[in-house]
Enzyme design. Structure first.
Site, short mmCIF file in Angstrom:
data_model
loop_
_atom_site.label_atom_id
_atom_site.label_comp_id
_atom_site.label_asym_id
_atom_site.label_seq_id
_atom_site.Cartn_x
_atom_site.Cartn_y
_atom_site.Cartn_z
N ARG A 130 52.71 74.02 82.13
CA ARG A 130 52.27 75.42 82.22
C ARG A 130 52.54 76.22 80.95
O ARG A 130 51.65 76.90 80.43
CB ARG A 130 53.00 76.14 83.39
N ARG A 150 60.62 75.19 72.84
CA ARG A 150 61.38 74.74 74.01
C ARG A 150 62.31 73.63 73.55
O ARG A 150 61.89 72.70 72.85
CB ARG A 150 60.47 74.22 75.12
#
Ligand code: CP
Length: 305
Positions: free
Chosen positions: A53, A103
Site C-alpha cells: 500500500r 521505510r
C-alpha cells in the site's frame, strides 16, 4: 513541520493535519486541481522492508501529480547488500530525486536519515516506531466516516509493535478523542507512548477485552500482530489469533461503527465483516492516494504554502 520532513505524527499540529486533510479532500473531489503540477520532479522510493500500500500509493500519487518515481528496489538487489550504510545510501539517492520516502526496520532510522539529506523525507515506517503518512490517511478516513471531534475510538491488537498505532495515538491528541486501547497485557502500548499521551492530556483507557467498550465506540481500529518484530516465535504464538473480530462480535456494536485496519490483515478481521456497512478498511487504503498527493504537493511546495 510539513515544510521540511515528515518523521513522526508527534510533530504534527492540528493545523498541519487539517491542511493535509483539507487539501486531500479538494484533490479527491477534483484531481485536475493538481494534475501535472510536479511535472519533471522525481520521488525516490527507498523500502528496506516489504510494502504494498504505502509504496504503490506514493507511486500512484506522484504520477498523478505529473512527477515520476525511482525505486531503490529490493534490499538484496541494492548496494545495501554490499554493506553500504543508510547514511551513504540516502546521501546518494537525494542527488537523484526531489523527495525521498523511506521505510526501514530500525526505529529512529528516518530521523537519522534527515541528518544526511536536504530534500523532503517521509518516514514510511521505522521499525516499531512511527508511520505518519498512514496516520494522515487514517485521520482522513475517520473524518469522512465518524468525524474527528467528540470521537470515541478503540484501537485493538498489537499496540506494542504497531507503528500505525503509535502515530495515530499521537495525532489524535490534537482532537477531542477518547482513546481505548485493547490488547493482551504483553502487547500494551509502550511506556514512552503512554507517557507522551499522558503529557498531552489525552483521554486514554486500556482494556484486555473488546466487550468492555465495544458498544461505546464510533471507530474500531484493528491491527495485525506484528509477527516479524517478536524476538521469540513462542511469544507470538501465545497471542496469535486472540484478538479477532467477526460479524458475531459486531452484533453488540453500534449500527454506525466504522471498522478500520491499516492492512495487511492476517486473520484479525474475518472476511464476513467485509460485506457489512462497518467495513471501511479498503476505502481507507484507497484514501492513501489523495492523502499522499496532498502531502507530496505540500512538501514539494506546490500549493504555495
Ligand atoms: N499499511 C501499510 O503500511 O501497508 P504496507 O505495509 O503494504 O505498505
Amino acid at each position: 513541520m510539513l515544510q521540511d520532513h515528515l518523521i513522526s505524527a508527534a510533530h504534527l499540529s492540528r493545523d498541519d493535519i487539517e491542511a493535509v486533510l483539507d487539501h486531500a479532500a479538494a484533490v479527491d473531489a477534483d484531481p485536475d486541481l493538481v494534475r501535472g503540477r510536479h511535472d519533471g520532479r522525481v520521488l525516490a522510493l527507498c523500502f528496506f522492508e516489504p510494502s504494498t500500500r504505502t509504496k504503490m500509493s506514493f507511486e500512484s500519487a506522484m504520477k498523478r501529480l505529473g512527477g515520476e518515481t525511482i525505486d531503490m528496489g529490493a534490499v538484496d538487489s541494492s548496494s545495501v547488500k554490499k554493506g553500504e550504510s543508510l547514511a551513504d545510501t540516502v546521501r546518494v539517492i537525494e542527488g537523484y530525486a526531489d523527495a525521498l520516502v523511506l521505510r526501514h526496520p530500525s526505529e529512529g532510522s528516518a530521523k537519522l536519515a534527515t541528518e544526511f539529506v536536504d530534500v523532503p523525507l517521509v518516514n514510511a515506517g521505522d521499525g516499531a516506531g512511527q508511520h505518519p503518512s498512514q496516520t494522515l490517511l487514517d485521520l482522513y478516513t475517520i473524518r469522512e466516516n465518524a468525524g474527528l471531534d467528540d470521537l470515541t475510538i478503540g484501537i485493538m491488537g498489537d499496540l506494542k509493535y504497531g507503528r500505525t498505532v503509535h502515530s495515530l495515538a499521537h495525532a489524535l491528541t490534537n482532537f477531542d478523542a477518547r482513546q481505548h486501547f485493547i490488547s493482551p497485557e504483553s502487547l500494551r502500548l509502550p511506556r514512552n507512548v503512554r507517557y507522551d499521551l499522558h503529557e498531552a492530556g489525552a483521554q486514554v483507557r486500556e482494556h484486555t477485552d473488546i466487550e468492555a467498550v465495544l458498544s461505546e465506540l464510533d471507530v474500531l481500529y484493528v491491527t495485525r500482530i506484528q509477527r516479524e518484530r517478536f524476538p521469540e516465535e513462542r511469544e507470538y504464538r501465545e497471542v496469535a489469533g486472540e484478538y479477532r473480530i467477526d460479524t458475531d462480535t459486531l452484533a453488540a456494536a453500534p449500527d454506525d461503527l466504522t471498522v478500520m485496519h491499516p492492512l495487511p490483515r492476517v486473520d484479525e478481521i474475518a472476511p464476513d465483516v467485509d460485506e457489512t456497512t462497518h467495513a471501511k478498511y479498503f476505502e481507507q487504503a484507497h484514501n492513501g492516494v489523495p492523502v499522499r498527493m496532498a502531502l507530496l504537493d505540500i512538501l514539494l511546495g506546490g500549493d504555495d504554502r
